[in-house]
Design a protein around this motif. Sequence first.
Motif, PDB file in Angstrom:
ATOM      1  N   ILE A 171       8.688   4.180   5.384  1.00 48.51           N
ATOM      2  CA  ILE A 171       8.379   5.453   5.847  1.00 48.51           C
ATOM      3  C   ILE A 171       9.648   6.161   5.894  1.00 48.51           C
ATOM      4  N   GLU A 172       9.750   7.016   4.615  1.00 47.63           N
ATOM      5  CA  GLU A 172      11.215   7.452   4.454  1.00 47.63           C
ATOM      6  C   GLU A 172      11.158   9.013   5.061  1.00 47.63           C
ATOM      7  N   VAL A 173      11.639   9.304   6.345  1.00 45.70           N
ATOM      8  CA  VAL A 173      11.738  10.517   7.023  1.00 45.70           C
ATOM      9  C   VAL A 173      12.250  11.456   6.244  1.00 45.70           C
ATOM     10  N   ASP A 174      13.510  11.367   5.897  1.00 42.92           N
ATOM     11  CA  ASP A 174      14.417  12.420   5.477  1.00 42.92           C
ATOM     12  C   ASP A 174      13.581  12.893   3.986  1.00 42.92           C
ATOM     13  N   LYS A 175      13.456  11.765   2.921  1.00 41.87           N
ATOM     14  CA  LYS A 175      13.019  12.052   1.703  1.00 41.87           C
ATOM     15  C   LYS A 175      11.637  13.035   1.838  1.00 41.87           C
ATOM     16  N   TRP A 176      10.684  12.663   2.988  1.00 39.39           N
ATOM     17  CA  TRP A 176       9.519  13.332   2.908  1.00 39.39           C
ATOM     18  C   TRP A 176       9.776  14.546   3.916  1.00 39.39           C
ATOM     19  N   GLU A 177      10.877  14.734   4.144  1.00 36.85           N
ATOM     20  CA  GLU A 177      11.178  15.971   5.107  1.00 36.85           C
ATOM     21  C   GLU A 177      10.269  16.178   6.184  1.00 36.85           C
ATOM     22  N   ILE A 178       9.955  15.032   6.997  1.00 32.01           N
ATOM     23  CA  ILE A 178       9.217  14.901   8.102  1.00 32.01           C
ATOM     24  C   ILE A 178      10.080  15.394   9.301  1.00 32.01           C
ATOM     25  N   ASP A 179       9.538  16.366  10.064  1.00 30.02           N
ATOM     26  CA  ASP A 179      10.257  17.059  11.030  1.00 30.02           C
ATOM     27  C   ASP A 179      10.127  16.241  12.553  1.00 30.02           C
ATOM     28  N   ILE A 180       9.068  15.711  12.688  1.00 34.33           N
ATOM     29  CA  ILE A 180       8.797  14.868  13.979  1.00 34.33           C
ATOM     30  C   ILE A 180       8.056  13.553  13.313  1.00 34.33           C
ATOM     31  N   CYS A 181       8.718  12.288  13.596  1.00 33.10           N
ATOM     32  CA  CYS A 181       7.886  11.081  13.103  1.00 33.10           C
ATOM     33  C   CYS A 181       8.051  10.223  14.187  1.00 33.10           C
ATOM     34  N   LEU A 182       6.636   9.945  14.973  1.00 30.68           N
ATOM     35  CA  LEU A 182       6.686   9.348  16.107  1.00 30.68           C
ATOM     36  C   LEU A 182       5.994   8.185  15.717  1.00 30.68           C
ATOM     37  N   THR A 183       6.277   6.977  16.820  1.00 27.24           N
ATOM     38  CA  THR A 183       5.425   5.664  16.939  1.00 27.24           C
ATOM     39  C   THR A 183       5.636   5.032  18.247  1.00 27.24           C
ATOM     40  N   SER A 184       5.023   4.048  18.466  1.00 21.71           N
ATOM     41  CA  SER A 184       5.050   3.308  19.645  1.00 21.71           C
ATOM     42  C   SER A 184       5.435   1.713  19.854  1.00 21.71           C
ATOM     43  N   SER A 185       5.442   1.115  20.590  1.00 23.76           N
ATOM     44  CA  SER A 185       6.062  -0.012  20.794  1.00 23.76           C
ATOM     45  C   SER A 185       5.308  -1.182  20.380  1.00 23.76           C
ATOM     46  N   GLN A 186       3.863  -1.077  20.430  1.00 26.58           N
ATOM     47  CA  GLN A 186       2.877  -2.129  20.624  1.00 26.58           C
ATOM     48  C   GLN A 186       2.390  -2.523  19.363  1.00 26.58           C
ATOM     49  N   LYS A 187       2.668  -2.146  18.187  1.00 26.25           N
ATOM     50  CA  LYS A 187       2.235  -2.289  16.898  1.00 26.25           C
ATOM     51  C   LYS A 187       3.240  -3.088  16.020  1.00 26.25           C
ATOM     52  N   CYS A 188       3.777  -2.393  14.916  1.00 28.06           N
ATOM     53  CA  CYS A 188       4.611  -3.196  14.115  1.00 28.06           C
ATOM     54  C   CYS A 188       5.869  -3.391  14.436  1.00 28.06           C
ATOM     55  N   LEU A 189       6.186  -2.821  15.689  1.00 26.07           N
ATOM     56  CA  LEU A 189       7.647  -2.877  16.330  1.00 26.07           C
ATOM     57  C   LEU A 189       7.463  -4.119  17.231  1.00 26.07           C
ATOM     58  N   GLY A 190       6.329  -4.635  17.492  1.00 25.61           N
ATOM     59  CA  GLY A 190       6.166  -6.182  18.121  1.00 25.61           C
ATOM     60  C   GLY A 190       6.777  -6.112  19.659  1.00 25.61           C
ATOM     61  N   LEU A 191       6.534  -5.240  20.334  1.00 25.78           N
ATOM     62  CA  LEU A 191       6.831  -5.252  21.590  1.00 25.78           C
ATOM     63  C   LEU A 191       5.581  -4.934  22.563  1.00 25.78           C
ATOM     64  N   PRO A 192       5.683  -5.269  23.784  1.00 25.14           N
ATOM     65  CA  PRO A 192       4.581  -4.735  24.725  1.00 25.14           C
ATOM     66  C   PRO A 192       4.161  -3.199  24.610  1.00 25.14           C
ATOM     67  N   PRO A 193       3.198  -2.640  25.094  1.00 30.97           N
ATOM     68  CA  PRO A 193       2.989  -1.143  25.141  1.00 30.97           C
ATOM     69  C   PRO A 193       3.764  -0.611  26.395  1.00 30.97           C
ATOM     70  N   GLY A 194       4.093   0.591  26.094  1.00 33.31           N
ATOM     71  CA  GLY A 194       5.027   1.282  27.220  1.00 33.31           C
ATOM     72  C   GLY A 194       5.997   2.180  26.732  1.00 33.31           C
ATOM     73  N   LEU A 195       6.395   1.984  25.210  1.00 25.76           N
ATOM     74  CA  LEU A 195       7.645   2.632  24.992  1.00 25.76           C
ATOM     75  C   LEU A 195       7.321   3.382  23.624  1.00 25.76           C
ATOM     76  N   SER A 196       7.496   4.758  23.398  1.00 21.47           N
ATOM     77  CA  SER A 196       7.243   5.305  22.043  1.00 21.47           C
ATOM     78  C   SER A 196       8.657   6.199  21.628  1.00 21.47           C
ATOM     79  N   LEU A 197       8.891   6.543  20.628  1.00 22.11           N
ATOM     80  CA  LEU A 197      10.015   7.204  19.902  1.00 22.11           C
ATOM     81  C   LEU A 197       9.693   7.911  19.082  1.00 22.11           C
ATOM     82  N   CYS A 198      10.569   8.968  18.507  1.00 24.61           N
ATOM     83  CA  CYS A 198      10.354   9.689  17.462  1.00 24.61           C
ATOM     84  C   CYS A 198      11.714  10.143  16.913  1.00 24.61           C
TER      85      CYS A 198
END
Length: 356
Positions: A171-198
Motif C-alpha cells: 500500500i503506497e500511501v504517498d504515491k496514491w496520495e492517501i490523506d489518512i491510511c488506517l489499520t489495526s494490530s490484529q490482522k496482517c501486523l500479527g499482534l493481539p487486538p487493541g492498537l490502531s494506527l494511521c
Amino acid sequence: MYKKLFIPGPVTVTEDVLQKMATPMIGHRTKEASNLQRSISEKLRKLMYTDKEILLSTSSGSGLMEGSIRSCTRRRAAVFSCGDFGNRWFAMAEDNNVPADKFEVAWGNPNLPEQVDQVLATGKYDLITIIHNETSTGIMNPVGQIAQVKKKYPEVIFCVDTVSSLGGVKIEVDKWEIDICLTSSQKCLGLPPGLSLCSISEKALEAARKVKFRGTYFDLLKLYDYIQKADYQYPSTPSLSHMFALDYQLDNIFEEGLENRFARHIELANYVRKWAKEKFDLFAPEKYASNTVTCVKNTREINVGDLNKALGERGFMISNGYGKLADKTFRIAHMNEATIMEIKELLSIIDEILGL
C-alpha cells in the motif's frame, strides 16, 4: 483447546511477539517511551511507503475510522461501501452528526473508479472513505486505480481503511496520495487486538483545523499536535505492551522483506482461491478477490457451524459468513505469518471432514 486461527482477525500471534507483550512497564512520560513511539513511527513510514506523520491509538481500527470522518469532514463525506465495514463507516458519520451520503454496491462487487469519479464530480463532497480490503465479502477494492481518479479532486480528503491488508499487501500511501491510511494490530501486523494506527497528511490536518467539534479521544489533530510538542508521547496513557510488541514485529516484517511478505500473501491467496473454485465457488470476482481473506460461496450448502466444530476438534478455526452472508458463505483468512504448508493442511482437513 488452542486453535490455529484462519479467521479475518484476530490472528494467531507467534510466541516471540506474545513474549514482547510481557515486557516490563516503563513510564509513558519518559524518554524511553518517546524513543519507543518514535521508533515505531519511523518503521511504519517504511511499511506504508510514506513520509507522513504516524499516529498511534490504543483502540480498535474502528476508533480511527470514527476519528477520521469526524475530524476532517468540513462539508459532507462520501462513504463508499461494498460490505459491512463500509456501512459501519457511514453509521459512524451518522452517529457523530457528520453530514454524509453512502454509495453502496451489491455485496460481492467492488467500488470502482468510475463510481468515485461520478460522485466527486458533483462537487458536494470534501472527504471520501474507502475500505481497501472488505473482509465481509472478500473484496479488495482497486484503491490504486481509485487514487488516480481521486487526483482530479485535490481538495477532497482521501481516507482509506487498510485494517485487514496493511502488512500483507503493498500500500503506497504517498504515491496514491492517501490523506489518512488506517489499520489495526490484529490482522496482517500479527499482534493481539487493541492498537490502531494511521498516517496523516498535512492536507488532512488543515481540514481538521477547520472542524470545530472533533471529539476528544479520537481527535486526530489533537493527537498530532500533542506528539509534536511532547516528542511522540500521547495525551492519554497508551498500551505500551502493544507498542513493545509492534516495534519488535516490524523488525520481523522487514527481516522477511516487504516484497517477500507481499508475495507470500499472494501465494496463499492463489492456493485458497484455486481450492475454493474447485470445491465450491468464490463469492468475489477473482479480479477483485482479497489477498488476505477468501470468501467462499457455500454452493454445497454445508452447515458451516458443524464444519467449524469439527475443525475445532482438530485444532483449527475458520469463519462463517459475515452478517447477512452467514451460512451462504464462509471465510478462510491467510494473513500474517501463515505458511503454504499450514494452508494446505487446513484445506486437506476440510476436504476430509466434508468427504470432498
